[in-house]
Design a protein around this motif. Structure first.
Motif, PDB file in Angstrom:
ATOM      1  N   HIS A   9       0.858  -1.196   0.000  1.00 33.25           N
ATOM      2  CA  HIS A   9       0.000   0.000   0.000  1.00 33.25           C
ATOM      3  C   HIS A   9       0.879   1.225   0.000  1.00 33.25           C
ATOM      4  O   HIS A   9       1.404   1.606   1.035  1.00 33.25           O
ATOM      5  CB  HIS A   9      -0.895  -0.015   1.244  1.00 33.25           C
ATOM      6  N   TYR A  10       1.035   1.757  -1.149  1.00 33.18           N
ATOM      7  CA  TYR A  10       1.897   2.945  -1.226  1.00 33.18           C
ATOM      8  C   TYR A  10       1.133   4.233  -1.434  1.00 33.18           C
ATOM      9  O   TYR A  10       1.677   5.297  -1.345  1.00 33.18           O
ATOM     10  CB  TYR A  10       2.945   2.751  -2.324  1.00 33.18           C
ATOM     11  N   LYS A  11      -0.122   4.109  -1.722  1.00 33.55           N
ATOM     12  CA  LYS A  11      -0.885   5.312  -2.039  1.00 33.55           C
ATOM     13  C   LYS A  11      -1.566   5.802  -0.770  1.00 33.55           C
ATOM     14  O   LYS A  11      -2.276   5.071  -0.107  1.00 33.55           O
ATOM     15  CB  LYS A  11      -1.940   4.996  -3.099  1.00 33.55           C
ATOM     16  N   SER A  12      -1.319   7.111  -0.486  1.00 31.54           N
ATOM     17  CA  SER A  12      -1.898   7.697   0.707  1.00 31.54           C
ATOM     18  C   SER A  12      -3.273   8.260   0.373  1.00 31.54           C
ATOM     19  O   SER A  12      -3.436   8.923  -0.650  1.00 31.54           O
ATOM     20  CB  SER A  12      -0.981   8.810   1.209  1.00 31.54           C
ATOM     21  N   PRO A  13      -4.249   8.010   1.199  1.00 30.81           N
ATOM     22  CA  PRO A  13      -5.568   8.605   0.937  1.00 30.81           C
ATOM     23  C   PRO A  13      -5.559  10.091   1.298  1.00 30.81           C
ATOM     24  O   PRO A  13      -4.714  10.542   2.065  1.00 30.81           O
ATOM     25  CB  PRO A  13      -6.488   7.812   1.865  1.00 30.81           C
ATOM     26  N   ALA A  14      -6.499  10.754   0.763  1.00 33.07           N
ATOM     27  CA  ALA A  14      -6.590  12.199   1.058  1.00 33.07           C
ATOM     28  C   ALA A  14      -7.145  12.422   2.449  1.00 33.07           C
ATOM     29  O   ALA A  14      -7.923  11.629   2.950  1.00 33.07           O
ATOM     30  CB  ALA A  14      -7.495  12.858   0.032  1.00 33.07           C
ATOM     31  N   LEU A  15      -6.705  13.561   3.047  1.00 33.18           N
ATOM     32  CA  LEU A  15      -7.250  13.915   4.360  1.00 33.18           C
ATOM     33  C   LEU A  15      -8.691  14.411   4.226  1.00 33.18           C
ATOM     34  O   LEU A  15      -9.481  14.283   5.145  1.00 33.18           O
ATOM     35  CB  LEU A  15      -6.434  15.058   4.978  1.00 33.18           C
ATOM     36  N   GLY A  16      -8.935  14.982   3.056  1.00 35.83           N
ATOM     37  CA  GLY A  16     -10.271  15.519   2.838  1.00 35.83           C
ATOM     38  C   GLY A  16     -10.482  16.852   3.531  1.00 35.83           C
ATOM     39  O   GLY A  16     -11.588  17.186   3.928  1.00 35.83           O
ATOM     40  N   ILE A  17      -9.410  17.638   3.690  1.00 36.55           N
ATOM     41  CA  ILE A  17      -9.575  18.959   4.313  1.00 36.55           C
ATOM     42  C   ILE A  17      -8.946  20.001   3.395  1.00 36.55           C
ATOM     43  O   ILE A  17      -8.093  19.684   2.550  1.00 36.55           O
ATOM     44  CB  ILE A  17      -8.922  19.040   5.711  1.00 36.55           C
ATOM     45  N   ALA A  18      -9.351  21.217   3.598  1.00 36.03           N
ATOM     46  CA  ALA A  18      -8.848  22.319   2.790  1.00 36.03           C
ATOM     47  C   ALA A  18      -7.363  22.507   3.050  1.00 36.03           C
ATOM     48  O   ALA A  18      -6.900  22.394   4.193  1.00 36.03           O
ATOM     49  CB  ALA A  18      -9.599  23.615   3.129  1.00 36.03           C
ATOM     50  N   GLY A  19      -6.631  22.749   1.980  1.00 35.43           N
ATOM     51  CA  GLY A  19      -5.212  23.106   2.112  1.00 35.43           C
ATOM     52  C   GLY A  19      -4.271  21.940   2.136  1.00 35.43           C
ATOM     53  O   GLY A  19      -3.059  22.129   2.218  1.00 35.43           O
ATOM     54  N   GLU A  20      -4.796  20.728   2.029  1.00 32.17           N
ATOM     55  CA  GLU A  20      -3.877  19.583   2.146  1.00 32.17           C
ATOM     56  C   GLU A  20      -2.968  19.432   0.936  1.00 32.17           C
ATOM     57  O   GLU A  20      -1.970  18.738   0.993  1.00 32.17           O
ATOM     58  CB  GLU A  20      -4.629  18.270   2.408  1.00 32.17           C
TER      59      GLU A  20
END
Lengths: 588, 303, 389
Positions: A226-237
């Motif tokens: 698993h090398y792909k990081s999921p998004a935080l889903g917050i503004a500015g990331e």
């Protein structure tokens, strides 16, 4: 003068023996029968790689370091790696823990591997005849390498395809050098390659790869991790300077050591987050670890968190990131206070505390959340179907064209750890061999037969018919140990660099232990369920019915005389014997 | 840890001891320590039977079976004969049970020890007349059921302290030993072998049959007797120099008692009283050994 | 070499001459002089033996059982209570076929305490498998002791040499003490049939179940039955070396006797005087001295007495509820003979009471004038009424 009458009076007939009691077959008295019955140590059952730990410690205690090393290699190609990075679930179930303190299994594993490395030992391996089927392995991480290792030992030719410039996967690129120096990995990889495993680096696999494989390979193992990081889903990331954790670790591993200053926020609570934090610390930053749950809920290993804290990482528990904004001094990270609503399986469920927020200004932010597969096609199929087998740490799928695809490692294992990845690779190799030799239907039943204790960990030694086959899957409980034969003794203390020394660079923190200390530690081991030839059974037998021989057991019960008293079984310090219903002779 | 005990065997299979016989284990260890230049005098006891009927013998050393009360005297005679024949090498050993030692054979034993006869007297103690079917002896402990102390008539008298009786003779060497501590036992037998004059070994030899317990616990129970101070391991040289060989971990006697059917009638109050007795005996022994109770580790306290 | 010694010391001298190797003893009057002198012999080195000063007669015999099992020549002496205490081990010694020799000085059993002569102690041991030889005087005591070792070591049975208390044990008489060299010729070193031996380990005296016990007992009896003939042979050799023999029985003027007085021990000497006196008066009287009591010399006895009309058996012993023990045994020996003498039993001299010629003469005349025995035993010399009554 002669005794004329001596001849007249015969030699007196008195009660005087002329023979032994050996014509009395006292075995006929018996209604229970002792049996050498080696059992399963809890440590080995808990080991995701299924290592025969009780036996390894026995060999270390006897000073047989090479044999100990080879015993580990039966189940795990990476003792040097695991002796450093494994989360050692074995120790938490160690029966010795109920007596005084658990055996330092982790330290001893590393000692054994380091000793082998120091002397450049070559393992003695059983050579199984070569097989015609050839296998492809995608990803030279721990699971792929383990799969290749076990397949090679079973006689299969293997090609490993690795996208990066060097093999090792997370071991090479994800774990910082203060936990795992590169030479250790390289040395163990040399052994793997010596087995004939062909590793092709800089060979990135694409979705089309699977097509047309059938011509060259009978099976493919997918262990891309698993090398792909999921998004935080917050503004500015996505702001520049907000980085992913894993690529940062990879940079550090490739020797690119950026200088950091000021405060760094690391978002996440897994091992990657901890490693990123500790690397950042070493590169000069003050580190805040921001986590939405509590410390005890972090997926990272407890001892790693503790070391991070010791080194100066500050934990911000129960804070969830709300947004990231650019700030003249770096970034402004807004955080939402969380509170525990309930616990599930010891892990907290949290919800925001209305109105309670805060913001911190930091110079850098690392996102280190859980990771996912890089490509959707790498994910194992979720469906239940006759051509798909969901094993403990792998998913095996038989395609219509006959190619078998095995999904392993982090993609399919119960847990994301190096040891689980190794177990996954082993399971894959076993499943493929079974498929090729015995057919699809044999896989589930036959892998179950190779479980260590109740499983799900598997043993390649059992699979290949080694001595371990004789082990009873019963896991020895503390109450079954005859502790009268053991003295209280302190557990070895793992020598470490001082905190100040650690922070000066990336030197390995855990130091070597001496052979004397290792032997003393190994002597503490109960060797649960495993005969260490202590000979108590023979020593105490009231009927002299335990005889030495040249069998692997070293002795046998002479059932002609054994009365079935059971003293040998009770006096076996480690429960390597059992008292069972009469098998032969004696009363029914 | 591997126990280092000589490999050579002087006892055969096929003897007719009960399953789990502690006396058989004791014999194995003692002969391993003594070797082949040994003569065994066996007055009436379980071993009169265990050793095998005519024409058999389970031991690979000479054995002289004799009358119940004659252990000390017959050994004196054998020793005298060997002396007059110039055989100084052979060790003469009397191998007697507790009845033949504490009771009927005590006079002959006392006489032989007073004369400082050059022999080893081994009492393997199974705490009652087991060979005749579990009748009480003066070695039967307080609290025990036997066939002659049945029901509420369980023995309410203390066990005779035989070692102290021998020590009162100023015997050159007296020691207790247990089948559960083979190295200690073998060391003591070897030590006894090297001493000249009378030597006494009191070996605790469990009897699953008479103690009404599972045979597999034969060694464990003997170990517990030591761990609980019920049967301390010690040795006395020349009647004055005491050495305690095992400082117990302070186990409660209750643990030992509850495993044996012969004690099953005892109440908590009885067990408490027995614990007091054991503590008292232990402290007395510590005083004789010149060990202060504090230095000797925990003396078992009743919660 | 002639020496005036007491009976006890005659035995001690014999033991020394026999080169006994282990002696084990416990004091009891009137036996003590025997072992006291032996202690001195051991102490002054004239006898190379181990002397065990044990704590009881029981242990004395037990120690000898041990020593004899280890293959050496052994000796002890006892009396009365001591012999009774040994009883169990008397069986053990014979059952193990150990050639132990024991001097037994006849003494009455308590209560009340009585240290004087009475044969009941030794005769009560008649079923223990020991050969019993009763001695008349000090010379015979010495000679019998020497012969006893030879006999014991030939048939592998223990031998009891029996002496009357005081009348023999403490009475000084001139005794011819043989030369050591002659005794050595007569009695070679002891060669045991078996002995405890670490080079050839065996168990002795172990459990013997019904399938073998009876044969073992029969073997013991066979040895007993051989003993009279063996004794005769031994005595022949003894006589050729020392000029003396005693026989299992001694018959004095029995060939034409109508009445034969049967005696044992020192009473015999008194009886010899009486027989001389009565013969001078023309009485057809004879004397039969019983020396060997176990094994009982049935055939020899019959050869001597079947021609007589009456036997007068003098018993210094008694089996309560029955009769004098010699009389009992003699009656039993003769009972199947179609023509046999009447057996008159007399009990005299219990507890050391003197048996004088007058008493013996009373016995003779009573026998002669009584047609048929009126009871199993006539108690001679009883005071009427009893002294305390």
């Amino acid at each position: 003068m002669t005794h004329a009458f001596v001849s007249q009076v015969s030699t007196p007939f008195i009660p005087r023996s002329t023979t032994t009691t050996e014509s009395n077959k006292t075995g006929s008295w018996r209604f229970l029968q002792p049996r050498y019955d080696e059992k399963t140590a809890p440590c080995s059952a808990a080991c995701p790689a299924g290592e025969d730990i009780a036996r390894v410690e026995m060999l270390v205690a006897q000073g047989l370091f090479k044999e100990a090393w080879e015993t580990i290699l039966q189940e795990n190609p990476f003792p040097g790696v695991c002796g450093r990075v494994c989360f050692h679930p074995c120790e938490s179930v160690c029966n010795r823990g109920a007596f005084d303190e658990p055996i330092a299994i982790h330290t001893l594993e590393r000692f054994v591997a380091d000793t082998a490395m120091r002397y450049g030992l070559q393992p003695q391996r059983m050579a199984l005849p070569p097989k015609s089927e050839r296998c492809a392995v995608v990803g030279a991480g721990p699971s792929g390498l383990a799969a290749a290792y076990f397949l090679a030992r079973l006689g299969y030719g293997c090609d490993v395809f690795e996208a990066r410039s060097e093999p090792g996967g997370l071991l090479r690129w994800g774990i910082p050098p203060y936990r795992l120096p590169v030479p250790v990995l390289q040395w163990e990889l040399e052994h793997l390659q010596a087995l004939g495993v062909n590793i092709r680096c800089n060979h990135k696999i694409t979705g089309g790869f699977l097509h047309g494989l059938k011509d060259r390979y009978a099976a493919v193992f997918l262990g891309c991790g698993h090398y792909k990081s999921p998004a935080l889903g917050i503004a500015g990331e996505d702001l520049s300077g907000v980085e992913e954790g894993l690529p940062f670790l990879e940079r550090v591993r490739s020797g690119d050591l950026p200088s950091l200053s000021g405060t760094v926020a690391v978002i996440g609570g897994g091992n990657t987050a901890v490693d990123v934090s500790r690397c950042a610390l070493r590169l000069g930053a003050k580190v805040l670890m921001v986590y939405r749950r509590r410390r005890q809920d972090m997926p990272a290993f407890g001892h790693e968190i503790q070391m991070a804290v010791d080194e100066g990482v500050e934990l911000m528990e129960l804070w969830a990131p709300l947004s990231i904004e650019a700030h003249p001094d770096g970034f402004r990270l807004s955080l939402q206070k969380m509170e525990v609503v309930s616990e599930e399986g010891g892990r907290a469920r949290v919800k925001p505390v209305p109105g309670e927020t805060t913001a911190i200004v930091v110079q850098k932010i690392f996102k280190a959340l859980g990771n996912t597969a890089e490509e959707p096609w790498l994910e194992p199929p979720g469906e239940i179907a006759p051509h798909i087998l969901h094993l403990a740490d792998t998913v095996v799928s038989r395609r219509e064209d006959g190619l078998v695809v095995v999904y392993g490692g982090d993609l399919a294992a119960r847990s994301k750890s190096v040891a689980h990845a190794i177990g996954s690779g082993k399971e894959a190799a076993m499943a493929l061999d079974l498929y090729f030799r015995r057919g699809w239907d044999a896989i589930v039943e036959e892998t179950a037969r190779c479980r260590v204790g109740p499983g799900p960990s598997l043993s390649m030694e059992i699979y290949t018919g080694g001595d371990r086959c004789r082990r009873n899957p019963h896991v020895v409980a503390f109450e079954e140990i005859n502790t009268d034969y053991f003295l209280y003794g302190p557990r070895i203390i793992q020598p470490r660099l001082l905190v100040e020394e650690r922070l000066q660079g990336f030197s390995e923190i855990d130091l070597k232990v001496s052979a004397a200390l290792a032997i003393r530690e190994a002597e503490r081991c109960f060797n649960c369920g495993v005969c260490n030839q202590c000979d108590n059974c023979r020593l105490y037998c009231p009927d002299v019915a335990v005889c030495r021989d040249t069998s692997p057991q070293g002795r046998h019960i002479n059932l002609d005389y054994c009365k079935g008293c059971g003293v040998c079984v009770v006096e076996c310090p480690r429960n390597a014997m059992s008292l069972v219903e009469n098998e032969t002779g004696g009363r029914p | 840890m591997e126990l280092s005990v000589q490999d050579r065997e002087y006892m055969c299979s096929g003897h007719v001891g009960c399953p789990g016989c502690g006396a058989a284990i004791a014999m194995r260890f003692v002969l391993k320590a003594l070797g082949e230049k040994t003569m065994m005098i066996v007055p009436a006891c379980c071993w009169s039977i265990i050793a095998g009927p005519y024409p058999q013998s389970t031991l690979k050393v000479p054995v002289l079976h004799t009358a119940f009360e004659t252990g000390g005297a017959v050994a004196s005679g054998v020793r005298a004969a060997l002396d007059i024949k110039g055989d100084r090498e052979t060790t003469v050993v009397t191998w007697a049970g507790d009845g033949g030692t504490f009771d009927i054979g005590f006079q002959a034993l006392s006489g032989a020890v007073e004369r400082n006869e050059d022999f080893i007297y081994v009492c393997y103690d199974n705490e009652a007349y087991m060979n005749t079917g579990v009748q009480r002896s003066s070695s039967t402990p307080y609290g025990a059921w036997t066939t002659t102390t049945p029901g509420q008539e369980w023995k309410k008298l203390r066990k005779k302290n035989i070692v102290e009786a021998l020590v009162a003779h100023r015997i050159p060497y007296a020691a207790t030993a247990s089948i559960a501590f083979p190295e200690d036992l073998v060391r003591k037998v070897k030590k006894a072998k090297a001493v000249k004059g009378s030597r006494f070994l009191h070996i605790y030899a469990s009897c699953p049959t008479g103690w009404r317990m599972p045979s597999e616990l034969a060694v464990k129970i003997a170990r517990m007797a030591v761990q609980t101070n019920i049967f301390p391991l010690y040795e006395v040289e020349n009647g004055v120099r005491y050495t305690i060989n095992y400082m117990p971990k302070g186990y409660l006697v209750r643990e030992y008692f509850k495993l044996q059917g012969r004690f099953k009638h005892l109440s908590e109050a009885d067990l408490e009283q027995i614990q007091q007795m054991v503590n008292e005996d232990w402290e007395l022994l510590l005083r004789k050994a010149g060990v202060s109770p504090g230095a000797a580790g925990p003396v078992t306290k009743i919660d | 070499m002639k020496k005036v010694v007491e009976g006890s010391h005659a035995v001690s001298e014999a033991v020394r001459l026999c080169r006994v190797q282990v002696i084990s003893a416990y004091p009891i009057t009137p036996q003590t002089h025997i072992v006291e002198l032996l202690s001195e012999f051991c102490s002054d080195g004239s006898l190379n033996a181990k002397f065990l000063r044990v704590e009881s007669e029981h242990s004395a015999m037990a120690a000898l059982i041990g020593a004899a099992s280890a293959g050496v020549r052994t000796f002890t002496a006892t009396s009365s209570q001591g012999l009774a205490l040994m009883h169990e081990l008397l069986h053990w010694a014979s059952g193990a076929r150990l050639p132990i020799v024991m001097a037994e000085v006849n003494r009455a059993l308590a209560p009340g305490w009585n240290i004087w002569t009475d044969q009941t102690d030794s005769l009560a041991q008649r079923d223990t498998g020991w050969i019993q030889l009763y001695c008349e005087d000090a010379q015979e005591a010495l000679d019998t002791t020497i012969q006893a070792f030879r006999l014991a070591e030939t048939v592998f049975l223990p031998v009891m040499v029996v002496l009357d208390a005081f009348f023999l044990s403490h009475t000084y008489e001139p005794v011819d003490i043989p030369d050591q060299a002659d005794v050595d010729r007569f009695l070679p070193p002891f060669k045991p049939a078996f002995s405890l031996d670490t080079a050839h380990p065996a168990a002795f005296n172990q459990l013997s179940p019904p399938n073998v016990y009876m044969e073992m007992r029969r073997d013991l009896q066979d040895a007993m039955e051989a003993a009279p003939e063996v004794l005769e042979h031994i005595e022949g050799q003894f006589q050729s070396l020392f000029g003396r023999r005693y026989g299992a029985l001694e018959a004095v003027q029995c060939d034409d006797a109508e009445i034969i007085l049967v005696t044992s021990g020192t009473i015999t000497s008194t009886c010899r005087l009486l027989v001389e006196k009565l013969r001078a008066q023309g009485e057809k009287v004879g004397l039969l001295k019983m020396r060997l009591f176990r094994p009982f010399p049935y055939e020899m006895l019959k050869r001597r007495v079947l021609r007589a009309r009456k036997l007068a058996v003098v018993d210094r012993n008694f089996s309560f509820g029955a009769c004098g023990i010699f009389a009992q045994e003699i009656r039993a020996a003769l009972c199947n003979e179609p023509k046999r003498p009447l057996v008159f039993g007399y009990v005299a001299g219990l507890g050391g009471r003197d048996v004088t010629t007058d008493i013996l003469e009373e016995i003779y005349w009573t026998t002669k004038t009584t047609a048929h025995p009126e009871s199993e035993s006539v108690w001679v010399g009883l005071q009427q009424p009893a002294p305390a009554a």
